[in-house]
Design a protein around this motif. Structure first.
Motif, mmCIF file in Angstrom:
data_model
loop_
_atom_site.group_PDB
_atom_site.id
_atom_site.type_symbol
_atom_site.label_atom_id
_atom_site.label_comp_id
_atom_site.label_asym_id
_atom_site.label_seq_id
_atom_site.Cartn_x
_atom_site.Cartn_y
_atom_site.Cartn_z
ATOM 1 N N ARG A 167 0.815 -1.217 0.000
ATOM 2 C CA ARG A 167 0.000 0.000 0.000
ATOM 3 C C ARG A 167 0.849 1.268 0.000
ATOM 4 N NH1 ARG A 167 -2.785 -3.066 4.185
ATOM 5 N NH2 ARG A 167 -4.764 -3.861 3.407
ATOM 6 N N LYS A 168 2.173 1.117 0.052
ATOM 7 C CA LYS A 168 3.016 2.290 0.266
ATOM 8 C C LYS A 168 3.769 2.772 -0.970
ATOM 9 C CE LYS A 168 3.873 1.155 5.140
ATOM 10 N NZ LYS A 168 4.915 0.925 6.166
ATOM 11 N N THR A 169 4.055 1.885 -1.896
ATOM 12 C CA THR A 169 4.958 2.242 -2.989
ATOM 13 C C THR A 169 4.397 1.807 -4.329
ATOM 14 O OG1 THR A 169 6.853 1.953 -1.503
ATOM 15 C CG2 THR A 169 7.322 2.034 -3.854
ATOM 16 N N SER A 170 4.509 2.676 -5.309
ATOM 17 C CA SER A 170 4.174 2.320 -6.684
ATOM 18 C C SER A 170 5.263 2.856 -7.607
ATOM 19 C CB SER A 170 2.808 2.889 -7.087
ATOM 20 O OG SER A 170 2.824 4.298 -7.091
ATOM 21 N N LEU A 171 5.491 2.122 -8.681
ATOM 22 C CA LEU A 171 6.507 2.480 -9.664
ATOM 23 C C LEU A 171 5.913 2.277 -11.043
ATOM 24 C CD1 LEU A 171 9.520 3.151 -10.384
ATOM 25 C CD2 LEU A 171 9.908 0.665 -10.385
ATOM 26 N N THR A 172 6.001 3.313 -11.886
ATOM 27 C CA THR A 172 5.485 3.216 -13.253
ATOM 28 C C THR A 172 6.583 3.617 -14.237
ATOM 29 O OG1 THR A 172 4.655 5.493 -13.262
ATOM 30 C CG2 THR A 172 3.147 3.784 -12.488
ATOM 31 N N TYR A 173 6.576 2.977 -15.374
ATOM 32 C CA TYR A 173 7.476 3.391 -16.441
ATOM 33 C C TYR A 173 6.873 3.009 -17.782
ATOM 34 C CZ TYR A 173 9.015 -1.425 -15.500
ATOM 35 O OH TYR A 173 9.054 -2.770 -15.250
ATOM 36 N N GLU A 174 7.284 3.740 -18.801
ATOM 37 C CA GLU A 174 6.717 3.574 -20.134
ATOM 38 C C GLU A 174 7.773 3.992 -21.152
ATOM 39 O OE1 GLU A 174 2.739 5.201 -22.473
ATOM 40 O OE2 GLU A 174 3.845 6.562 -21.139
ATOM 41 N N PHE A 175 7.791 3.351 -22.299
ATOM 42 C CA PHE A 175 8.649 3.783 -23.403
ATOM 43 C C PHE A 175 7.891 3.572 -24.708
ATOM 44 C CE2 PHE A 175 9.652 -0.615 -22.381
ATOM 45 C CZ PHE A 175 9.569 -1.250 -23.612
ATOM 46 N N GLY A 176 8.257 4.352 -25.718
ATOM 47 C CA GLY A 176 7.536 4.237 -26.978
ATOM 48 C C GLY A 176 8.146 5.101 -28.068
ATOM 49 N N ARG A 177 7.429 5.170 -29.162
ATOM 50 C CA ARG A 177 7.851 5.967 -30.324
ATOM 51 C C ARG A 177 6.612 6.658 -30.895
ATOM 52 N NH1 ARG A 177 12.114 6.790 -33.551
ATOM 53 N NH2 ARG A 177 11.840 7.044 -35.820
ATOM 54 N N ARG A 178 6.854 7.842 -31.443
ATOM 55 C CA ARG A 178 5.725 8.601 -31.980
ATOM 56 C C ARG A 178 6.182 9.521 -33.112
ATOM 57 N NH1 ARG A 178 5.451 11.643 -26.273
ATOM 58 N NH2 ARG A 178 7.238 13.057 -26.541
ATOM 59 N N GLN A 179 5.212 9.923 -33.891
ATOM 60 C CA GLN A 179 5.415 11.013 -34.845
ATOM 61 C C GLN A 179 4.623 12.196 -34.324
ATOM 62 O OE1 GLN A 179 4.941 10.432 -39.172
ATOM 63 N NE2 GLN A 179 3.771 12.352 -39.213
ATOM 64 N N ALA A 180 5.352 13.281 -34.011
ATOM 65 C CA ALA A 180 4.727 14.492 -33.495
ATOM 66 C C ALA A 180 4.979 15.639 -34.466
ATOM 67 C CB ALA A 180 5.284 14.810 -32.121
ATOM 68 N N MET A 181 4.381 16.749 -34.174
ATOM 69 C CA MET A 181 4.567 17.930 -35.010
ATOM 70 C C MET A 181 5.178 19.044 -34.179
ATOM 71 S SD MET A 181 3.443 16.871 -37.871
ATOM 72 C CE MET A 181 3.496 18.431 -38.742
ATOM 73 N N GLY B 180 4.934 22.898 -37.458
ATOM 74 C CA GLY B 180 4.534 22.506 -38.801
ATOM 75 C C GLY B 180 5.361 21.422 -39.423
ATOM 76 N N GLN B 181 6.408 20.954 -38.749
ATOM 77 C CA GLN B 181 7.286 19.937 -39.304
ATOM 78 C C GLN B 181 7.144 18.636 -38.515
ATOM 79 O OE1 GLN B 181 9.116 20.424 -42.120
ATOM 80 N NE2 GLN B 181 8.079 22.425 -42.160
ATOM 81 N N PRO B 182 7.022 17.489 -39.218
ATOM 82 C CA PRO B 182 6.922 16.210 -38.494
ATOM 83 C C PRO B 182 8.258 15.829 -37.863
ATOM 84 C CG PRO B 182 6.986 15.824 -40.866
ATOM 85 C CD PRO B 182 6.899 17.322 -40.676
ATOM 86 N N GLU B 183 8.189 15.278 -36.660
ATOM 87 C CA GLU B 183 9.361 14.783 -35.957
ATOM 88 C C GLU B 183 9.088 13.363 -35.487
ATOM 89 O OE1 GLU B 183 11.182 18.884 -33.961
ATOM 90 O OE2 GLU B 183 10.390 17.279 -32.701
ATOM 91 N N PHE B 184 10.115 12.505 -35.617
ATOM 92 C CA PHE B 184 10.012 11.144 -35.103
ATOM 93 C C PHE B 184 10.786 11.093 -33.787
ATOM 94 C CE2 PHE B 184 9.217 10.755 -39.599
ATOM 95 C CZ PHE B 184 8.142 9.893 -39.650
ATOM 96 N N GLN B 185 10.114 10.653 -32.749
ATOM 97 C CA GLN B 185 10.688 10.731 -31.414
ATOM 98 C C GLN B 185 10.591 9.387 -30.701
ATOM 99 O OE1 GLN B 185 8.114 13.631 -29.672
ATOM 100 N NE2 GLN B 185 9.014 15.383 -30.779
ATOM 101 N N ASN B 186 11.654 9.022 -29.992
ATOM 102 C CA ASN B 186 11.597 7.963 -28.987
ATOM 103 C C ASN B 186 11.386 8.640 -27.634
ATOM 104 O OD1 ASN B 186 12.186 6.030 -30.946
ATOM 105 N ND2 ASN B 186 14.394 6.226 -30.631
ATOM 106 N N PHE B 187 10.546 8.069 -26.809
ATOM 107 C CA PHE B 187 10.275 8.718 -25.524
ATOM 108 C C PHE B 187 10.138 7.681 -24.415
ATOM 109 C CE2 PHE B 187 6.146 7.745 -27.320
ATOM 110 C CZ PHE B 187 5.421 7.276 -26.246
ATOM 111 N N GLY B 188 10.292 8.159 -23.217
ATOM 112 C CA GLY B 188 10.120 7.298 -22.051
ATOM 113 C C GLY B 188 9.866 8.140 -20.815
ATOM 114 N N ASN B 189 9.262 7.525 -19.809
ATOM 115 C CA ASN B 189 9.065 8.230 -18.537
ATOM 116 C C ASN B 189 9.026 7.207 -17.413
ATOM 117 O OD1 ASN B 189 6.101 7.475 -18.070
ATOM 118 N ND2 ASN B 189 5.988 8.485 -20.079
#
Length: 800
Positions: A766-780, A783-792
């Motif tokens: 009940r005391k501790t939680s840990l979250t993590y995520e990683f992925g890839r996206r195409q963002a703008m 006006g220019q598209p960018e391909f990004q790897n991301f994580g948190n």
């Protein structure tokens, strides 16, 4: 043909007789061979039973039948013995068969059948004692005491008084003489010189009646007949009796006393002695009732070293495992208990069935739990404990309520609410149904509505159960942020056992807390370095009124194509509970590129149980782009947002905002969003997120930060998750997300966007939680598209 028909009958008879005799001889030899074979062991007995069953089916031989019945009864297969010849009449059985079948019927509590066989023995084999003796015992079993007296009298007339009939008479007397009368007679015959057996008989009767003062008096008056071990057993008996009474009345003071007395017995008893083991088993029950689940687990580990434990002890162990976050282990234990009950009596007890339902529900196996409800008899009426009168069947209510709970937990709260509303239409004053209806509203995210149901339930609730409902009201007040009211409940229920669950949550939710998050993003096309940001906040313990202070730090790094930029801030703040509003104030100073002080204030207001409003204002906003700070441009921000919670499955929201930059830019923004749980099946969930936003800026040619004239975007995401409780308070939720969208910016062509990600959400107790995520996206970006790897990654810890 003519020759055959002309044979005289005597010739045909002489031709047939030798073949018949030969067949009978073969059957008899086969029978004797298998009887001899059965004497070698249990496996051989089983083989003999199977062979004799085939032989009897083929021959119908009475001797084969008699031996088959005898072998079945020798192996404890009474039911099978009674079913060997279901069509046979009692007058077709031999004396041995009648004796065996009568005993089998009595052992399986088929007293009418047993009495029928014993009467046949009395009629056809009157020279044997068994008919009268068994008939008398069976008559006592059936509470036909006058009939039993007649049979005992007849036995004595014909066969005299022997040990067998004396036992039968004692059995009759025990059933017909009240314990009080028996004890009075035994005590009346006691004197200073009474023999040991007479004293012990009185002691046993007092023990059966749980007349502990009389037991103590006998111990004091005849110390020569008792040992220290007897005295310790008496202490144990008193403690267990007190424990049962406390459990029945939910009396915590008595529970504590019983627990202390069992501790004293365990401390004094030799380790692993019979009394030590018995007291440990009973202390497990007391510990669970007092929510000392870790001690229950420790006691079971001690007991396990002494050998295999009975199922009632294993059930207490499983209960403690369930309470400490090990539903998979608990399920396996309850399943084993249920399997053994099926093997012994062909059915699972109602209590074990419910324990298994609870364990499967805690293990997020709702569909499996729901199937077990079918094990219950849910007819409108059931026989009472006397088996003579019909009463309202409590399992009918229990099954209906469990179905509603499981539907709500398994993503169908609307169905659960509809079903409970239908029940309440027929039972409007049912306090337990009203309470469950409140729980359904609370699980669906509507605390105010839940409290109304709980208060209605209290009107019909027995006085000794009203605290249990108050506990739920208190939990609901805390859940909706009414800390002042929750604190008053906590103070009033400090010594009340029904508030133990709420008190635990109250302590946990007021505890000091540390929250940290780190985000990173690397643009791969066009190539650039890794951009990251992090924030960390340490909260103090909440006051009784729900206020708490905190210190916080936040920083960001932008690679900026080889010319990195850094900015951050650190400050102190406070959350002030003014239910139905919560006000947050914070102030501090920036560092690196952020060279100014900052301040913010926000207010969250619960307009109704479903609708929330939020307003905030910030001087030197944390959302100011780092590239703007690099130009010594600061921004002040003002936002207004609303959220509507339709149910636990569906929430929608909208917001508008202004960001006033020092360089003259005024950024206007608006957004709408919706989260929806589309489908759930046990541990699997499929959810969706929809998002739309719009922003507009003034034309500031010298601005280095992202500043289009206007932009808008629309995106949608599907999330598939799987939740797995892993025991020992640990659970893991895995989520795969995929989304697509469209982005429009003035002056440039519209572009598609997309994202894919995978993440884990760990819960450690009940005391501790840990979250993590990683992925890839195409963002703008501009006006220019960018391909990004991301994580948190995020960490949340409570210190209580």
């Amino acid at each position: 043909m003519k020759f055959t028909r002309s044979l005289p009958l005597w010739a045909v008879a002489f031709a047939v007789i030798p073949s018949v005799g030969h067949a009978a001889s073969n059957v008899d030899a086969e029978r004797e061979r298998w009887v001899v074979h059965s004497r070698s062991g249990e496996a051989e007995r089983g083989e003999a039973v199977a062979a004799l069953r085939r032989l009897y089916d083929g021959s119908g031989d009475k001797l084969v039948r008699a031996d088959l019945i005898a072998l079945l009864i020798r192996g404890g297969q009474q039911q099978e013995a009674l079913a060997v010849c279901a069509a046979c009449r009692p007058d077709g059985y031999s004396a041995d068969e009648l004796q065996n079948l009568a005993k089998a019927a009595r052992d399986t509590k088929k007293f009418d059948t047993a009495a029928l066989f014993y009467r046949e023995l009395q009629t056809r084999f009157s020279q044997q004692k068994t008919g009268l003796l068994g008939g008398a015992l069976t008559a006592v079993d059936m509470a036909r005491y006058s009939e039993a007296e007649v049979l005992i009298k007849e036995y004595r007339r014909r066969f005299g008084s022997d040990a067998d009939i004396q036992t039968a008479e004692n059995y009759l007397n025990k059933q017909t003489t009240t314990l009080t009368g028996r004890l009075a007679g035994q005590l009346g015959s006691l004197g200073k010189s009474s023999d040991k057996e007479t004293v012990l008989q009185a002691y046993r009767t007092a023990a059966e009646m749980q007349v502990y003062p009389m037991q103590e008096r006998l111990l004091e008056s005849y110390p020569q007949y008792f040992s220290e071990n007897d005295r310790q057993w008496l202490k144990t008996g008193k403690a267990v009796s007190l424990l049962r009474s406390a459990l029945a009345t939910n009396n915590r003071a008595q529970l504590e006393t019983a627990y202390r007395e069992l501790n004293a017995v365990i401390a004094a008893a030799p380790e692993n002695s019979a009394i030590y083991i018995a007291a440990l088993r009973d202390r497990m029950t007391a510990s669970n009732a007092l929510e000392k689940h870790e001690e229950t687990l420790a006691d079971y580990r001690r007991l396990a070293k002494t050998g295999e434990q009975p199922d009632f002890v294993k059930a207490q162990y499983a209960h403690a495992l369930l309470a400490t976050g090990s539903p998979n282990q608990a399920s396996a234990i309850f399943r084993g208990i249920a399997d053994r009950q099926i093997a012994q009596s062909k059915r699972v007890s109602d209590d074990t069935n419910e324990q298994l339902i609870q364990a499967y529900a805690e293990a997020v196996r709702y569909s499996k739990a729901k199937l077990l409800i079918r094990n219950w008899n849910t007819a409108e009426t059931a026989l009472d404990f006397t088996r003579n009168a019909k009463i309202k069947n409590p399992l009918r209510d229990k099954a209906y309520f469990w179905n509603a709970r499981l539907d709500a937990w398994n993503g169908r709260p609307g169905k659960a609410i509809k079903d409970m509303d239908a029940w309440l239409a027929e039972h409007p004053a049912d306090p337990w149904a009203l309470t469950l209806r409140g729980e359904l509203a609370q699980w669906d995210g509507h605390d105010e509505e839940a409290r109304e149901w709980f208060r209605r339930a209290k009107e019909y609730m027995p006085p000794d159960s009203q605290e249990w409902v108050d506990n739920k009201i208190a939990q609901s007040e805390m859940s909706s942020g009414n800390w002042k009211e929750a604190g008053q409940y906590a103070a009033a229920g400090a010594d009340k056992p029904n508030f133990s669950g709420f008190r635990r949550q109250y302590i946990e939710n007021r505890a000091p807390q540390f929250v940290a998050n780190v985000q990173a993003m690397k643009t791969t096309s066009p190539s650039d370095g890794t951009e990251w940001g992090q924030d960390a906040t340490l909260y103090s313990k909440r006051s009784a009124d729900g206020h708490r202070a905190y210190v916080t730090e936040r920083s960001a790094y932008v690679p900026n194509h080889g010319s990195p930029l850094r900015a951050g801030r650190a400050g102190v703040g406070a959350q002030i509970s003014l239910y139905p509003a919560t006000v947050t104030v914070e102030a501090g100073h920036g560092f690196d590129l952020n060279r100014k002080a900052y301040a913010l204030a926000s207010a969250d207001y619960r307009l109704t149980g479903r609708l929330k409003l939020k307003a905030d204002a910030a001087y030197n906003s944390a959302n100011t782009p780092v590239k703007a700070l690099n130009q010594n441009v600061y921004a002040h921000e003002y936002n207004l947002a609303t959220e509507y919670r339709h149910s636990s499955a569906t929430q929608i929201g909208a917001g508008v905002g202004l960001m006033d930059f020092d360089d003259g830019n005024l950024r206007k923004s608006a957004n709408v969003w919706m989260n929806n749980l589309l489908y759930q099946y046990d541990r699997w969930q499929l959810g969706s997120k929809l998002w739309a936003d719009y922003s507009a800026n003034k034309n500031i040619p010298e601005a280095h930060y992202y500043n289009p004239k206007n932009s808008k975007s629309l995106s949608g995401t599907l999330q598939l998750s799987y939740t797995a409780p892993l025991d020992n308070g640990i659970s893991l939720k895995q989520t795969v997300s995929g989304g697509a969208g469209r982005y429009w910016q003035s002056g440039v062509a519209a572009e598609n966007t997309w994202n894919l990600s995978y993440g884990h959400d760990w819960q450690f107790g009940r005391k501790t939680s840990l979250t993590y995520e990683f992925g890839r996206r195409q963002a703008m970006y501009d006006g220019q598209p960018e391909f990004q790897n991301f994580g948190n990654i995020g960490l949340n810890m409570k210190f209580n």
